[in-house]
Design a protein around this motif. Structure first.
Motif, mmCIF file in Angstrom:
data_model
loop_
_atom_site.group_PDB
_atom_site.id
_atom_site.type_symbol
_atom_site.label_atom_id
_atom_site.label_comp_id
_atom_site.label_asym_id
_atom_site.label_seq_id
_atom_site.Cartn_x
_atom_site.Cartn_y
_atom_site.Cartn_z
ATOM 1 N N UNK A 42 51.787 44.252 29.036
ATOM 2 C CA UNK A 42 52.159 43.773 30.364
ATOM 3 C C UNK A 42 51.133 44.207 31.401
ATOM 4 N N UNK A 43 50.833 43.311 32.324
ATOM 5 C CA UNK A 43 50.033 43.638 33.500
ATOM 6 C C UNK A 43 50.867 43.319 34.729
ATOM 7 N N UNK A 44 51.015 44.285 35.610
ATOM 8 C CA UNK A 44 51.802 44.075 36.822
ATOM 9 C C UNK A 44 51.211 42.925 37.628
ATOM 10 N N UNK A 45 52.087 42.124 38.194
ATOM 11 C CA UNK A 45 51.651 40.897 38.867
ATOM 12 C C UNK A 45 50.559 41.143 39.901
ATOM 13 N N UNK A 46 50.648 42.237 40.641
ATOM 14 C CA UNK A 46 49.666 42.502 41.698
ATOM 15 C C UNK A 46 48.323 42.972 41.163
ATOM 16 N N UNK A 47 48.209 43.156 39.830
ATOM 17 C CA UNK A 47 46.948 43.633 39.235
ATOM 18 C C UNK A 47 46.377 42.654 38.224
ATOM 19 N N UNK A 48 46.853 41.418 38.219
ATOM 20 C CA UNK A 48 46.373 40.434 37.257
ATOM 21 C C UNK A 48 45.012 39.869 37.667
ATOM 22 N N UNK A 49 44.393 39.186 36.694
ATOM 23 C CA UNK A 49 43.071 38.562 36.849
ATOM 24 C C UNK A 49 41.970 39.599 37.073
ATOM 25 N N UNK A 50 42.162 40.780 36.529
ATOM 26 C CA UNK A 50 41.137 41.818 36.586
ATOM 27 C C UNK A 50 40.771 42.298 35.188
ATOM 28 N N UNK A 51 41.176 41.529 34.175
ATOM 29 C CA UNK A 51 40.867 41.787 32.767
ATOM 30 C C UNK A 51 41.486 43.088 32.252
ATOM 31 N N UNK A 52 42.567 43.526 32.913
ATOM 32 C CA UNK A 52 43.230 44.755 32.455
ATOM 33 C C UNK A 52 43.907 44.543 31.101
ATOM 34 N N UNK A 53 44.450 43.335 30.874
ATOM 35 C CA UNK A 53 45.080 43.058 29.589
ATOM 36 C C UNK A 53 44.100 43.169 28.438
ATOM 37 N N UNK A 54 42.876 42.713 28.648
ATOM 38 C CA UNK A 54 41.856 42.827 27.598
ATOM 39 C C UNK A 54 41.529 44.280 27.305
ATOM 40 N N UNK A 55 41.474 45.099 28.345
ATOM 41 C CA UNK A 55 41.191 46.523 28.145
ATOM 42 C C UNK A 55 42.330 47.180 27.367
ATOM 43 N N UNK A 56 43.574 46.845 27.717
ATOM 44 C CA UNK A 56 44.717 47.389 26.976
ATOM 45 C C UNK A 56 44.615 47.010 25.500
ATOM 46 N N UNK A 57 44.346 45.741 25.219
ATOM 47 C CA UNK A 57 44.295 45.277 23.836
ATOM 48 C C UNK A 57 43.161 45.944 23.056
ATOM 49 N N UNK A 58 41.992 46.034 23.641
ATOM 50 C CA UNK A 58 40.869 46.640 22.932
ATOM 51 C C UNK A 58 41.084 48.139 22.721
ATOM 52 N N UNK A 59 41.745 48.785 23.655
ATOM 53 C CA UNK A 59 42.017 50.216 23.488
ATOM 54 C C UNK A 59 43.062 50.435 22.400
ATOM 55 N N UNK A 60 44.099 49.599 22.375
ATOM 56 C CA UNK A 60 45.083 49.684 21.293
ATOM 57 C C UNK A 60 44.428 49.401 19.945
ATOM 58 N N UNK A 61 43.523 48.440 19.924
ATOM 59 C CA UNK A 61 42.786 48.149 18.685
ATOM 60 C C UNK A 61 42.052 49.393 18.185
ATOM 61 N N UNK A 62 41.427 50.129 19.099
ATOM 62 C CA UNK A 62 40.704 51.344 18.713
ATOM 63 C C UNK A 62 41.655 52.400 18.153
ATOM 64 N N UNK A 63 42.867 52.464 18.713
ATOM 65 C CA UNK A 63 43.868 53.401 18.185
ATOM 66 C C UNK A 63 44.204 53.043 16.740
#
Length: 221
Positions: free
Chosen positions: A156-177
């Motif tokens: 999830x990305x909070x509505x006020x923080x979307x379109x800043x590629x935060x979801x991609x960072x979350x996914x890639x970090x989880x992938x590394x885990x």
């Protein structure tokens, strides 16, 4: 017939169900009448049944249910599922079961100024958060492990923080885990909006994922 529309690999569905239950900290799935039944136990989400295909088992279980807050999750198109349901059932917005077998596409994981990455890794269900410098959660995701699969959940990305590629960072970090544990096969269920993000990362559609419920009153909270 397109398998991606009308059915899913039962092993993939079983693995997803187990991982979802682990991620949500609820009872593990139990085979029941052609479905996997999960007792969720929340006021607005009592139970769910997950089907790898739209068969007569959907109708048989639906016929036994008259209360709200019990969900049927079927790997099939909504019109096919609708034809199997008694009156009173409603189809929710379309979702998509997706897979990624191997590394996701590379992306720039550098955060914009004002954000910090927070990783809670040494727990049963690792959590990755992106926080603002004021401590607000801007984006979050979890990952659970079943055998050699990683199940990504509640991205999830909070509505006020979307379109800043935060979801991609979350996914890639989880992938590394997951990669640190030797796991590089991923499963998730996406919304329509989420599917677009995951496809840019190399995820592929495995099947449609249709949800049906008997609507109940909106509960407080």
């Amino acid at each position: 017939m397109d398998d991606q529309l009308y059915q899913a690999d039962p092993h993939i569905v079983a693995t997803w169900a187990k991982g979802w239950a682990i991620a949500r900290e609820v009872s593990p799935p139990v085979p029941d009448g052609g479905a996997f039944r999960i007792e969720v136990g929340l006021p607005d989400h009592v139970r769910r049944y997950i089907f790898s295909a739209a068969t007569t088992a959907v109708r048989q279980i639906a016929d036994t249910i008259s209360d709200p807050y019990i969900f049927l999750k079927v790997c099939a198109p909504p019109d096919v599922v609708s034809r199997l349901l008694p009156p009173g059932w409603v189809i929710q917005p379309q979702a998509y079961m997706m897979t990624c077998f191997g590394a996701m596409a590379p992306v720039n994981t550098a955060l914009q100024e004002g954000y910090v990455l927070d990783i809670s890794e040494d727990i049963p269900v690792p959590i990755v958060r992106i926080l603002t410098t004021q401590g607000e959660v801007a984006a979050i995701g979890r990952i659970a492990f079943v055998g050699d699969y990683a199940i990504y959940d509640r991205i999830e990305t909070h509505e006020s923080h979307r379109r800043r590629k935060l979801g991609s960072v979350i996914m890639k970090t989880l992938e590394a885990v997951g990669a640190a544990r030797g796991i590089n096969k991923g499963l998730l269920v996406a919304t329509r909006e989420g599917r677009a993000l995951y496809e840019t990362l190399g995820w592929r559609l495995h099947s449609l994922y249709t949800t049906a419920e008997i609507p109940g009153p909106v509960l407080p909270g």
